[in-house]
Design a protein around this motif. Structure first.
Motif, mmCIF file in Angstrom:
data_model
loop_
_atom_site.group_PDB
_atom_site.id
_atom_site.type_symbol
_atom_site.label_atom_id
_atom_site.label_comp_id
_atom_site.label_asym_id
_atom_site.label_seq_id
_atom_site.Cartn_x
_atom_site.Cartn_y
_atom_site.Cartn_z
ATOM 1 N N CYS A 156 0.838 -1.197 0.000
ATOM 2 C CA CYS A 156 0.000 0.000 0.000
ATOM 3 C C CYS A 156 0.871 1.243 0.000
ATOM 4 O O CYS A 156 1.677 1.446 0.907
ATOM 5 C CB CYS A 156 -0.878 0.030 1.245
ATOM 6 S SG CYS A 156 -1.916 -1.411 1.454
ATOM 7 N N ARG A 168 0.725 5.607 -1.383
ATOM 8 C CA ARG A 168 -0.054 6.707 -1.953
ATOM 9 C C ARG A 168 0.666 7.266 -3.171
ATOM 10 O O ARG A 168 1.873 7.431 -3.175
ATOM 11 C CB ARG A 168 -0.238 7.816 -0.935
ATOM 12 C CG ARG A 168 -1.124 7.419 0.213
ATOM 13 C CD ARG A 168 -1.497 8.654 1.017
ATOM 14 N NE ARG A 168 -2.102 8.311 2.260
ATOM 15 C CZ ARG A 168 -3.366 7.937 2.419
ATOM 16 N NH1 ARG A 168 -4.156 7.845 1.390
ATOM 17 N NH2 ARG A 168 -3.846 7.647 3.607
ATOM 18 N N GLU A 170 0.164 13.704 -5.304
ATOM 19 C CA GLU A 170 -0.682 14.591 -6.104
ATOM 20 C C GLU A 170 0.174 15.362 -7.098
ATOM 21 O O GLU A 170 1.360 15.607 -6.853
ATOM 22 C CB GLU A 170 -1.424 15.568 -5.193
ATOM 23 C CG GLU A 170 -2.467 14.877 -4.334
ATOM 24 C CD GLU A 170 -3.287 15.865 -3.528
ATOM 25 O OE1 GLU A 170 -3.409 17.031 -3.962
ATOM 26 O OE2 GLU A 170 -3.787 15.468 -2.477
ATOM 27 N N PHE A 218 6.215 7.501 -6.539
ATOM 28 C CA PHE A 218 5.402 6.341 -6.169
ATOM 29 C C PHE A 218 6.217 5.056 -6.320
ATOM 30 O O PHE A 218 6.241 4.214 -5.417
ATOM 31 C CB PHE A 218 4.148 6.274 -7.041
ATOM 32 C CG PHE A 218 3.309 5.058 -6.791
ATOM 33 C CD1 PHE A 218 2.481 4.989 -5.688
ATOM 34 C CD2 PHE A 218 3.353 3.980 -7.657
ATOM 35 C CE1 PHE A 218 1.708 3.864 -5.446
ATOM 36 C CE2 PHE A 218 2.592 2.844 -7.424
ATOM 37 C CZ PHE A 218 1.767 2.792 -6.318
ATOM 38 N N GLN A 254 -6.400 1.751 -8.001
ATOM 39 C CA GLN A 254 -6.118 3.150 -7.700
ATOM 40 C C GLN A 254 -7.409 3.741 -7.168
ATOM 41 O O GLN A 254 -8.394 3.820 -7.886
ATOM 42 C CB GLN A 254 -5.651 3.876 -8.957
ATOM 43 C CG GLN A 254 -4.346 3.344 -9.484
ATOM 44 C CD GLN A 254 -3.907 4.029 -10.757
ATOM 45 O OE1 GLN A 254 -4.538 4.943 -11.247
ATOM 46 N NE2 GLN A 254 -2.810 3.559 -11.298
ATOM 47 N N TYR A 287 -10.024 4.144 -3.417
ATOM 48 C CA TYR A 287 -10.368 3.543 -2.139
ATOM 49 C C TYR A 287 -10.829 2.104 -2.311
ATOM 50 O O TYR A 287 -11.579 1.796 -3.233
ATOM 51 C CB TYR A 287 -11.455 4.368 -1.448
ATOM 52 C CG TYR A 287 -10.942 5.708 -1.001
ATOM 53 C CD1 TYR A 287 -10.189 5.807 0.161
ATOM 54 C CD2 TYR A 287 -11.177 6.858 -1.744
ATOM 55 C CE1 TYR A 287 -9.685 7.034 0.586
ATOM 56 C CE2 TYR A 287 -10.683 8.085 -1.333
ATOM 57 C CZ TYR A 287 -9.937 8.167 -0.173
ATOM 58 O OH TYR A 287 -9.436 9.367 0.231
ATOM 59 N N PHE A 293 -7.575 1.761 6.555
ATOM 60 C CA PHE A 293 -7.546 3.102 7.118
ATOM 61 C C PHE A 293 -7.810 3.074 8.616
ATOM 62 O O PHE A 293 -8.002 4.111 9.226
ATOM 63 C CB PHE A 293 -8.557 3.994 6.395
ATOM 64 C CG PHE A 293 -8.251 4.069 4.925
ATOM 65 C CD1 PHE A 293 -7.205 4.835 4.457
ATOM 66 C CD2 PHE A 293 -8.985 3.332 4.017
ATOM 67 C CE1 PHE A 293 -6.896 4.870 3.113
ATOM 68 C CE2 PHE A 293 -8.690 3.366 2.668
ATOM 69 C CZ PHE A 293 -7.637 4.142 2.208
ATOM 70 N N THR A 299 3.015 -1.460 4.204
ATOM 71 C CA THR A 299 2.568 -0.079 4.034
ATOM 72 C C THR A 299 3.738 0.889 4.208
ATOM 73 O O THR A 299 4.765 0.541 4.784
ATOM 74 C CB THR A 299 1.484 0.291 5.063
ATOM 75 O OG1 THR A 299 2.040 0.168 6.377
ATOM 76 C CG2 THR A 299 0.260 -0.591 4.932
ATOM 77 N N GLN A 300 3.537 2.118 3.734
ATOM 78 C CA GLN A 300 4.504 3.189 3.968
ATOM 79 C C GLN A 300 4.495 3.544 5.449
ATOM 80 O O GLN A 300 3.456 3.433 6.106
ATOM 81 C CB GLN A 300 4.106 4.445 3.185
ATOM 82 C CG GLN A 300 4.260 4.340 1.696
ATOM 83 C CD GLN A 300 3.765 5.602 1.005
ATOM 84 O OE1 GLN A 300 2.602 5.913 1.078
ATOM 85 N NE2 GLN A 300 4.665 6.309 0.344
ATOM 86 N N TRP A 335 1.373 5.220 7.373
ATOM 87 C CA TRP A 335 0.107 4.859 6.734
ATOM 88 C C TRP A 335 -0.906 4.645 7.819
ATOM 89 O O TRP A 335 -0.577 4.040 8.818
ATOM 90 C CB TRP A 335 0.303 3.581 5.926
ATOM 91 C CG TRP A 335 -0.923 3.139 5.189
ATOM 92 C CD1 TRP A 335 -1.944 2.386 5.692
ATOM 93 C CD2 TRP A 335 -1.260 3.405 3.829
ATOM 94 N NE1 TRP A 335 -2.886 2.170 4.737
ATOM 95 C CE2 TRP A 335 -2.486 2.789 3.583
ATOM 96 C CE3 TRP A 335 -0.645 4.116 2.800
ATOM 97 C CZ2 TRP A 335 -3.119 2.844 2.354
ATOM 98 C CZ3 TRP A 335 -1.281 4.157 1.584
ATOM 99 C CH2 TRP A 335 -2.500 3.530 1.366
ATOM 100 N N PRO A 336 -2.128 5.030 7.751
ATOM 101 C CA PRO A 336 -2.791 5.595 6.590
ATOM 102 C C PRO A 336 -2.789 7.120 6.570
ATOM 103 O O PRO A 336 -3.304 7.716 5.643
ATOM 104 C CB PRO A 336 -4.211 5.085 6.717
ATOM 105 C CG PRO A 336 -4.445 5.033 8.195
ATOM 106 C CD PRO A 336 -3.094 4.654 8.781
ATOM 107 N N ARG A 349 -0.386 9.300 6.282
ATOM 108 C CA ARG A 349 0.630 10.009 5.503
ATOM 109 C C ARG A 349 -0.008 10.637 4.265
ATOM 110 O O ARG A 349 -0.686 9.959 3.508
ATOM 111 C CB ARG A 349 1.718 9.038 5.089
ATOM 112 C CG ARG A 349 2.844 9.718 4.371
ATOM 113 C CD ARG A 349 3.916 8.747 4.023
ATOM 114 N NE ARG A 349 4.873 9.458 3.188
ATOM 115 C CZ ARG A 349 6.067 9.021 2.926
ATOM 116 N NH1 ARG A 349 6.469 7.892 3.415
ATOM 117 N NH2 ARG A 349 6.870 9.706 2.159
#
Length: 127
Positions: A3, A5, A8, A24, A49, A51, A58, A119-120, A123-124, A126
């Motif tokens: 997982c 993100r 943007e 990414f 990509q 939810y 989350f 996960t990063q 997360w969640p 971040r």
């Protein structure tokens, strides 16, 4: 399951999109490196990509091991709709109730596989 993100970027700025994709890819590589996994040793089942079905990814505490349920989108591989630790009934009911998920056009059958959830850091929450 990995997982991360996608950063943007301005939709009209091709350079920003390339930079976001690179960031990414670097985030995914870092997650796999931290888990001592080589990307070439893994098989890509699919990618979503947006939810997922359910809210487990989350939650305050995300399980390290879980069951990933997924259905391919009508668009075909590698596009999937996925959920973590949801029953088939919960999965299809949320698809029916959520316009965004419904528009992804997932098609039966629903598949379920055991997974380690990577996960990063942060997360969640971040950004």
């Amino acid at each position: 399951m990995c997982c991360a993100r996608f950063p943007e970027f301005a939709g009209w700025a091709a350079d920003e999109e390339v930079c976001a994709q690179r960031a990414f890819d670097d985030a995914v590589a870092s997650i796999l490196l931290d888990a001592d996994l080589a990307p070439e040793a893994l098989t890509l089942v699919g990618e979503q990509q947006g939810y997922p079905v359910g809210d487990r990814l989350f939650a305050t505490t995300i399980p390290r091991i879980g069951t990933v349920s997924y259905a391919y989108q009508q668009a075909g591989s590698p596009w999937i709709v996925l959920g973590l630790d949801v029953s088939a009934d919960e999965f299809w009911a949320e698809i029916e109730d959520d316009e965004d998920l419904r528009e992804l056009d997932p098609i039966p059958p629903l598949r379920a596989v055991p997974a380690v959830v990577l996960t990063q850091p942060g997360w969640p929450d971040r950004p």
